[in-house]
Design an enzyme around this catalytic site. Structure first.
Site, PDB file in Angstrom:
ATOM      1  N   HIS A  55    -103.866   5.458  13.252  1.00 37.60           N
ATOM      2  CA  HIS A  55    -103.414   6.720  13.847  1.00 37.60           C
ATOM      3  C   HIS A  55    -104.075   7.911  13.173  1.00 37.60           C
ATOM      4  CE1 HIS A  55    -100.658   9.415  15.968  1.00 37.60           C
ATOM      5  NE2 HIS A  55    -100.643  10.111  14.839  1.00 37.60           N
ATOM      6  N   GLU A  56    -104.098   7.916  11.852  1.00 36.29           N
ATOM      7  CA  GLU A  56    -104.616   9.069  11.120  1.00 36.29           C
ATOM      8  C   GLU A  56    -106.116   9.281  11.335  1.00 36.29           C
ATOM      9  OE1 GLU A  56    -102.758  11.300   9.324  1.00 36.29           O
ATOM     10  OE2 GLU A  56    -101.062  10.206  10.164  1.00 36.29           O
ATOM     11  N   SER A  57    -106.865   8.213  11.492  1.00 38.13           N
ATOM     12  CA  SER A  57    -108.331   8.315  11.568  1.00 38.13           C
ATOM     13  C   SER A  57    -108.881   8.061  12.964  1.00 38.13           C
ATOM     14  CB  SER A  57    -108.967   7.314  10.591  1.00 38.13           C
ATOM     15  OG  SER A  57    -108.722   5.981  11.042  1.00 38.13           O
TER      16      SER A  57
END
Length: 232
Positions: free
Chosen positions: A81-83
């Protein structure tokens, strides 16, 4: 993201609870890694990932096999999700790149350096770069772009955050996993201030659903029950 504080020290439920003994870490195979991140940037190498996993004692190596597999599934889900599924090396919003210097923290900021999000967990802020660098033995405060130029260092910053930083949560993501608090508690440790406790926010619910969907997929691939309490 915040300065180093071990979340369990702040949570009565964790008081006096010894951490289970560490064993060999659960490491996905190269084929499993490829299946989870088929469109990743070449920078995010499998070898860099494995080297970082093996360099951090306790990570995905604490407790029984099911807990170790669940921790790896949760970690990779949050990273996805973050990247943007390892398609983002640097923060997409370039207009924010100069927004991450707190001059009152960690000796300020090095001249000409910016501390925007980089790497698998999009490490941000001058004090986080300094603390992460001190932990892994590299001066990331002076050379923050190492997080976007060295695959092992990039992965190490993500594992470091997972193991040591409660962020806006009540404990580290690692503590949430081994303590049985559920995947949702790992989300709280990473981005809880923006994504938790907002049932009426459609955009927030979409983001949480995305994190959970990836976690379920990773858990299925690793042949482990994802457990309950998936939302925060």
């Amino acid at each position: 993201m915040t300065s180093i504080v071990l979340g369990c020290l702040l949570l009565a439920a964790c008081a006096g609870r010894p951490e289970p003994a560490a064993t060999a870490p659960f490491v996905p195979t190269a084929a499993q890694f490829e299946r989870l991140f088929p469109g990743r940037l070449p920078f995010y190498t499998y070898d860099g990932f494995v080297a970082a996993v093996r360099a951090m004692p306790g990570f995905a190596s604490t407790g029984p096999d099911s807990v170790r597999r669940r921790e790896m599934a949760a970690f990779l889900a949050q990273i996805a999700h973050e990247s943007d599924s390892l398609r983002a090396l640097r923060e997409y919003a370039k207009e924010h790149w100069d927004h991450y210097c707190n001059p009152r923290e960690a000796g300020g900021c090095a001249a000409g350096r910016q501390y925007y999000g980089r790497g698998p967990i999009q490490l941000s802020w001058n004090f986080q770069y300094r603390a992460a660098g001190q932990a892994i033995g590299v001066d990331l405060w002076a050379e923050p772009d190492l997080v976007a130029s060295d695959p092992k260092i990039a992965w190490q910053t993500a594992v470091w955050y997972w193991m040591t930083q409660p962020g806006p949560g009540r404990m580290t993501a690692h503590e949430a996993n081994i303590g049985g608090f559920g995947f949702g508690e790992t989300t709280r440790s990473i981005n809880g201030a923006l994504e938790c406790d907002k049932p009426g926010d459609a955009d927030v619910q979409r983001k949480l659903a995305r994190r959970i969907a990836f976690y379920r997929a990773a858990a299925a691939l690793f042949e482990v029950d994802p457990g309950d309490r998936l939302a925060c």
